[in-house]
Design a protein around this motif. Structure first.
Motif, PDB file in Angstrom:
ATOM      1  N   MET A  43       0.858  -1.191   0.000  1.00 45.28           N
ATOM      2  CA  MET A  43       0.000   0.000   0.000  1.00 45.28           C
ATOM      3  C   MET A  43       0.893   1.238   0.000  1.00 45.28           C
ATOM      4  N   HIS A  44       0.587   2.199  -0.860  1.00 44.93           N
ATOM      5  CA  HIS A  44       1.344   3.449  -0.889  1.00 44.93           C
ATOM      6  C   HIS A  44       0.485   4.543  -1.517  1.00 44.93           C
ATOM      7  N   PHE A  45       0.984   5.756  -1.447  1.00 48.81           N
ATOM      8  CA  PHE A  45       0.363   6.906  -2.090  1.00 48.81           C
ATOM      9  C   PHE A  45       1.232   7.285  -3.281  1.00 48.81           C
ATOM     10  N   ASP A  46       0.609   7.684  -4.382  1.00 44.82           N
ATOM     11  CA  ASP A  46       1.330   8.205  -5.540  1.00 44.82           C
ATOM     12  C   ASP A  46       1.068   9.699  -5.616  1.00 44.82           C
ATOM     13  N   PHE A  47       2.144  10.483  -5.555  1.00 45.14           N
ATOM     14  CA  PHE A  47       2.073  11.940  -5.580  1.00 45.14           C
ATOM     15  C   PHE A  47       2.517  12.387  -6.959  1.00 45.14           C
ATOM     16  N   ARG A  48       1.665  13.138  -7.677  1.00 41.44           N
ATOM     17  CA  ARG A  48       1.963  13.509  -9.052  1.00 41.44           C
ATOM     18  C   ARG A  48       1.740  15.007  -9.273  1.00 41.44           C
ATOM     19  N   SER A  57       6.017  11.882 -11.135  1.00 42.41           N
ATOM     20  CA  SER A  57       5.416  11.009 -10.134  1.00 42.41           C
ATOM     21  C   SER A  57       6.418  10.482  -9.121  1.00 42.41           C
ATOM     22  N   TRP A  58       5.937  10.392  -7.874  1.00 43.30           N
ATOM     23  CA  TRP A  58       6.709   9.836  -6.769  1.00 43.30           C
ATOM     24  C   TRP A  58       5.819   8.877  -5.984  1.00 43.30           C
ATOM     25  N   SER A  59       6.375   7.750  -5.572  1.00 44.17           N
ATOM     26  CA  SER A  59       5.681   6.846  -4.665  1.00 44.17           C
ATOM     27  C   SER A  59       6.030   7.293  -3.246  1.00 44.17           C
ATOM     28  N   VAL A  60       5.004   7.543  -2.446  1.00 44.51           N
ATOM     29  CA  VAL A  60       5.200   8.018  -1.074  1.00 44.51           C
ATOM     30  C   VAL A  60       4.627   6.940  -0.139  1.00 44.51           C
ATOM     31  N   PRO A  61       5.483   6.038   0.394  1.00 39.40           N
ATOM     32  CA  PRO A  61       4.988   4.895   1.159  1.00 39.40           C
ATOM     33  C   PRO A  61       4.038   5.259   2.301  1.00 39.40           C
ATOM     34  N   LYS A  62       4.342   6.283   3.058  1.00 37.67           N
ATOM     35  CA  LYS A  62       3.496   6.652   4.197  1.00 37.67           C
ATOM     36  C   LYS A  62       2.471   7.726   3.858  1.00 37.67           C
ATOM     37  N   GLY A  63       2.505   8.211   2.640  1.00 39.04           N
ATOM     38  CA  GLY A  63       1.563   9.238   2.211  1.00 39.04           C
ATOM     39  C   GLY A  63       2.022  10.629   2.587  1.00 39.04           C
ATOM     40  N   PRO A  64       1.556  11.649   1.845  1.00 43.17           N
ATOM     41  CA  PRO A  64       1.905  13.027   2.179  1.00 43.17           C
ATOM     42  C   PRO A  64       1.254  13.418   3.494  1.00 43.17           C
ATOM     43  N   SER A  65       1.935  14.253   4.247  1.00 40.79           N
ATOM     44  CA  SER A  65       1.411  14.706   5.535  1.00 40.79           C
ATOM     45  C   SER A  65       1.130  16.197   5.468  1.00 40.79           C
ATOM     46  N   ASP A  66       0.091  16.626   6.176  1.00 41.92           N
ATOM     47  CA  ASP A  66      -0.168  18.063   6.263  1.00 41.92           C
ATOM     48  C   ASP A  66       0.362  18.638   7.572  1.00 41.92           C
ATOM     49  N   ASP A  70       6.951  17.399   8.858  1.00 36.61           N
ATOM     50  CA  ASP A  70       6.851  15.936   8.862  1.00 36.61           C
ATOM     51  C   ASP A  70       7.439  15.439   7.545  1.00 36.61           C
ATOM     52  N   LYS A  71       8.591  14.791   7.579  1.00 37.19           N
ATOM     53  CA  LYS A  71       9.303  14.378   6.363  1.00 37.19           C
ATOM     54  C   LYS A  71       8.810  13.028   5.884  1.00 37.19           C
ATOM     55  N   ARG A  72       8.500  12.944   4.586  1.00 38.08           N
ATOM     56  CA  ARG A  72       8.025  11.701   3.990  1.00 38.08           C
ATOM     57  C   ARG A  72       8.917  11.315   2.820  1.00 38.08           C
ATOM     58  N   LEU A  73       9.384  10.068   2.823  1.00 39.51           N
ATOM     59  CA  LEU A  73      10.167   9.542   1.712  1.00 39.51           C
ATOM     60  C   LEU A  73       9.310   9.554   0.448  1.00 39.51           C
ATOM     61  N   ALA A  74       9.892  10.015  -0.665  1.00 37.62           N
ATOM     62  CA  ALA A  74       9.207  10.047  -1.963  1.00 37.62           C
ATOM     63  C   ALA A  74      10.167   9.473  -3.010  1.00 37.62           C
ATOM     64  N   VAL A  75       9.799   8.320  -3.573  1.00 34.94           N
ATOM     65  CA  VAL A  75      10.663   7.625  -4.528  1.00 34.94           C
ATOM     66  C   VAL A  75      10.132   7.872  -5.943  1.00 34.94           C
ATOM     67  N   PRO A  76      10.958   8.443  -6.832  1.00 35.84           N
ATOM     68  CA  PRO A  76      10.480   8.755  -8.184  1.00 35.84           C
ATOM     69  C   PRO A  76      10.051   7.503  -8.941  1.00 35.84           C
ATOM     70  N   THR A  77       8.986   7.645  -9.725  1.00 35.19           N
ATOM     71  CA  THR A  77       8.554   6.605 -10.651  1.00 35.19           C
ATOM     72  C   THR A  77       8.478   7.243 -12.035  1.00 35.19           C
ATOM     73  N   GLY A 169      -1.814  14.886   9.853  1.00 36.88           N
ATOM     74  CA  GLY A 169      -1.064  13.727   9.385  1.00 36.88           C
ATOM     75  C   GLY A 169      -1.726  13.113   8.165  1.00 36.88           C
ATOM     76  N   THR A 170      -1.559  11.819   8.013  1.00 38.39           N
ATOM     77  CA  THR A 170      -2.093  11.099   6.869  1.00 38.39           C
ATOM     78  C   THR A 170      -3.189  10.147   7.327  1.00 38.39           C
ATOM     79  N   PRO A 171      -4.273  10.045   6.580  1.00 40.17           N
ATOM     80  CA  PRO A 171      -5.368   9.173   6.992  1.00 40.17           C
ATOM     81  C   PRO A 171      -5.024   7.699   6.799  1.00 40.17           C
ATOM     82  N   ASP A 172      -5.790   6.835   7.423  1.00 41.84           N
ATOM     83  CA  ASP A 172      -5.690   5.403   7.196  1.00 41.84           C
ATOM     84  C   ASP A 172      -6.127   5.149   5.754  1.00 41.84           C
TER      85      ASP A 172
END
Length: 193
Positions: A43-48, A57-66, A70-77, A169-172
């Motif tokens: 499960m992940h979030f895709d940020f585009r 596009s980036w895959s953000v495993p924990k999702g973007p946070s508001d 709060d630092k979130r890993l973003a892996v380019p796709t 934060g990020t929702p379930d």
């Protein structure tokens, strides 16, 4: 096939998946962004972010946070076509990214990147240099964010502090609903399988 979407097309069998091929060209309106929840192998979030004729596009495993800072890993796709902003559905098992996708948030954004003298910098150029700032105008995500490259090709996605705003934060992702259809991942999967 357009050059920017070569990787995207090479990973998909459009006879099996309903993902868009990509035909739309950018309009003069404000650039768009979309955040999709993707229940694939993990499960992940895709940020585009729309940059020119594609969605970077980036895959953000924990999702973007508001939550500011709060630092979130973003892996380019691979780059995606602009039409992907509206894609919601089930990618068939065995296909690249097989699993269920919903549109968690979307809207427009303002590029805010500038050089050391405070002059605006082209957004694509700021991404190439490894640091871009922008203001999101979404249904759920609003405010200033930054993407910063670190260690090879990994990035961090961070909401910058603005005033005294505090986020949630990020929702379930399993309980989250699409801003496009109001459906959850489970509802999309059940309706399309």
């Amino acid at each position: 096939m357009s050059e920017p979407l070569r990787d995207y097309h090479g990973k998909r069998d459009f006879g099996r998946t309903r993902e868009p091929r990509g035909r739309q060209s950018a309009t003069g309106a404000a650039p768009r962004f979309v955040v999709q929840i993707h229940d694939a192998r993990t499960m992940h979030f895709d940020f585009r972010l729309q940059v020119g004729e594609v969605l970077k596009s980036w895959s953000v495993p924990k999702g973007p946070s508001d939550v500011p800072k709060d630092k979130r890993l973003a892996v380019p796709t691979e780059d995606h076509p602009l039409e992907y902003e509206d894609f919601e559905g089930v990618i068939p098992a065995g296909e690249y990214g097989g699993g269920t996708v919903i549109v968690w948030d979307r809207g427009s954004y303002e590029p805010l990147s500038h050089d050391r003298q405070g002059r605006p910098v082209d957004f694509a150029e700021s991404l190439e240099h490894g640091h871009a700032t922008f203001r999101l105008h979404g249904t759920k995500l609003r405010g200033q964010y930054a993407l910063t490259r670190f260690r090879e090709d990994n990035w961090l996605l961070v909401k910058t502090a603005e005033g005294r705003a505090r986020g949630h934060g990020t929702p379930d992702p399993r309980r989250a609903r699409s801003v496009r259809t109001g459906r959850t991942l489970a509802q999309v999967a059940a309706e399309e399988n």
